[in-house]
Design an enzyme around this catalytic site. Sequence first.
Site, PDB file in Angstrom:
ATOM      1  N   CYS B  55       0.832  -1.198   0.000  1.00  0.00           N
ATOM      2  CA  CYS B  55       0.000   0.000   0.000  1.00  0.00           C
ATOM      3  C   CYS B  55       0.872   1.256   0.000  1.00  0.00           C
ATOM      4  O   CYS B  55       1.547   1.560   0.998  1.00  0.00           O
ATOM      5  CB  CYS B  55      -0.912  -0.050   1.214  1.00  0.00           C
ATOM      6  SG  CYS B  55      -1.676   1.523   1.636  1.00  0.00           S
ATOM      7  N   CYS B  58       0.208   4.048   2.663  1.00  0.00           N
ATOM      8  CA  CYS B  58       0.640   3.625   4.006  1.00  0.00           C
ATOM      9  C   CYS B  58       2.088   4.028   4.245  1.00  0.00           C
ATOM     10  O   CYS B  58       2.457   4.452   5.358  1.00  0.00           O
ATOM     11  CB  CYS B  58       0.529   2.104   4.149  1.00  0.00           C
ATOM     12  SG  CYS B  58      -1.134   1.449   3.911  1.00  0.00           S
TER      13      CYS B  58
END
Lengths: 630, 142
Positions: B55, B58
């Site tokens: 991700c 993130c």
Amino acid sequence: RCRARSGRARRGRPLRWWIAMSGRKWVVHVCGWTGCPWYQRAAKLAASLSLLYPSKYESELHETATRDEYRAELFSAYRARCPESEAAQSHTSSPFVYVGLEGETRFVGGCDAMVDWARGEVRPSGEARAEAGMRSDGFGKGDVAHEYDYDVVVIGGGSGGLACSKECARLGARVAVLDFVKPSPAGTTWGLGGTCVNVGCIPKKLMHTASIVGEAMAEDAAAFGWSQASRGAHDWSRMVGSVQDHVKSLNFKYRVALREAGITYLNKLGSFVDAHTLRVVDKRGEASSVTAARFVVAVGGRPTRLACEGAELAIDSDDLFSLAKPPGRTLCIGGGYVALECGGFLAGLGYETTCMIRSIALRGFDRECVDKIVAKMEQHGVTMQFGATPSKIEKVGEVLRVTDSTGAVREYDTVLVAVGRRADTAGLELANVPGALDSVNPQTGKFTCVDEQLPTAPHLYAIGDVIDGRPELTPVAIEAGLRLARRLYSDSAEPMDYENVPTTVFTPLEYGAIGLTEEAAADALGDDLEVYLSEFSPLEYALSETRADRGDAAFAKLLVDKSANGRVVGLHYLGPNAGEVTQGFAVAMRKGATYADFLSTVGIHPTVAEELTTLTVTKASGLSVQKGGC
Amino acid sequence: MKSRAMVALSSRRLARSARRLSSSPAVFSVTAAEFQSRVVGNAVPVVLDCYADWCGPCKTLTPLLKSAVEAQRGSVQLALLDTDAEQELGMQLGIRSLPTVYGVAGGRVVDTFTGARPKEDVDRFVANLAKHGPPPPQEEEA
């Protein structure tokens, strides 16, 4: 009050009504010639009617070996059997279908007309029949009480399985999905989503795109004014990292979607213990069981491996898209689209690539188009080796030494085997479900289904690559899964329509196709086939000298049935963005668009797609099909 | 009824344990097995950062959370949860997208956000969460 005693239909009552009342049988006569696919369809339909309703129908086939013999019989005999029908007297194609009863005949028409007629027989208008071609399995529309854990367990969380399970849940069924990936021989596994998401369409298209981006930098950028854009070496690990990040985000999205739909997701491997019970085992080997009223098998397929010595040294498409190290000099073994698409993008990324093909490339596709694809692959830098198979693979240090059937010995860094795919049904223990094995094709392991149901084990259903004789494509599995869910859990009776499914092959020269190949159309239509075609250069290629020198061109072909009002029975496009170009035309072909419809549609300019609306040169004319400018 | 001495003793014990907790590392990775003790049962408020390796956002957010938590000097901790490694826990928490950040205090989720946020928003989130914690240790009573 039954009016029919004399055996003759009265005016005002359809013949069908009279048949039903009197208990007599229709004889369905199908006349045609062996090589005609529409005759074969009609013959199968007649046989099916007589199997489904043996008290109502009997089928009789009148088959000639060749088209010419059929036409002779048509003019001399068949038409004469329906003397009262004008349509019969002017019918010229195969098949010729009529129904008879004690001397009375009724002309039905060709294959399409017969399908419409048969649908009406099975589903009388005004009544929504629940089962279409499916048998009742005793569980109704999900409204029949039972003691099992679930209404339906879907085995396989791929394109078909996920779509079907979500639709079943949406319609109120209690659903569980099993998904488990057995590691490839090289040890690769992946998450929820099946072949397409993890080791098929998605990573393939992304890597194919990587190759196209490279091509644009190398061949077009400078001509368009980007003089600083130099290509440099490709960073394989960076690409694989980005692709895998995206794939994992899709795995996550699917897990969330199942949870939000209220579906139980079990990352476990299932096998049947009895007709309604699955033994399920997780990755630690812990076993438990799950029961369901119905099962939808959507386990898809896996790559077929080689049988030669050293076969285990080869990787396959399950491994390629997450390969940690750059593949280097690669041998792609196989002639299908997996081998050619992978070979194509590997060469595009700068790896020395060979495709080893046993006989012909892309079997089943239009030969003229395949020839152009192969020529482009050679131009693209792929060594195309025909007429050879691998005899032995040996590991010599870090390198793989391959001996082929011609005796040649060559060295590669990677060998990719892509010789086909087999259905993954062996481990399901179908012998424990009475009748199930009778619906399994022993050669392929695939299921022979009627309307996605196993006829010999009616509470078992199947969708996607695991069924026999259907296109192995994600959207086909999805649509079949959605319609099956609706037939099982709602009033819908809509069967899946496998006709005119558009496809695209993402080789370096992309290829979009809908409907028949020219070979199949010629077989079916003979002189009634007209072929319109054109070879032309996309505007986007006009500035690049490299492309001009190489003669990069696009190609479009329409196959037209002159005997059916110019109906387009095949569409073929070779060139950039083939998937995007082809998609919209599939809608037209499903609605029976004719050549006149195509020609009268105004094109969008400047595009490549507009060429499909301006094809005027026929193959028969012998005129040059190459276009100059606008 | 507790004697004054005993009250003083217990408040000293509380202060000592709060200091002990705040002197343990403020940023840590958490597994499903430790989740109850180190996040839900933590005496100090915890920022729970739910992420995954694949991700992108993130990767942008986690460093901002780290610096915001470290600036609180022990009154807030940061627990990093790899949702790929702990898929079941992620599903139980009802995570729908990544990154998802929870503010946990007194065993309950008191605040949450999803997606990467700019530094000011992250600092404010963490500062607000710190207010849910026990008061800073008092001077010991004579």
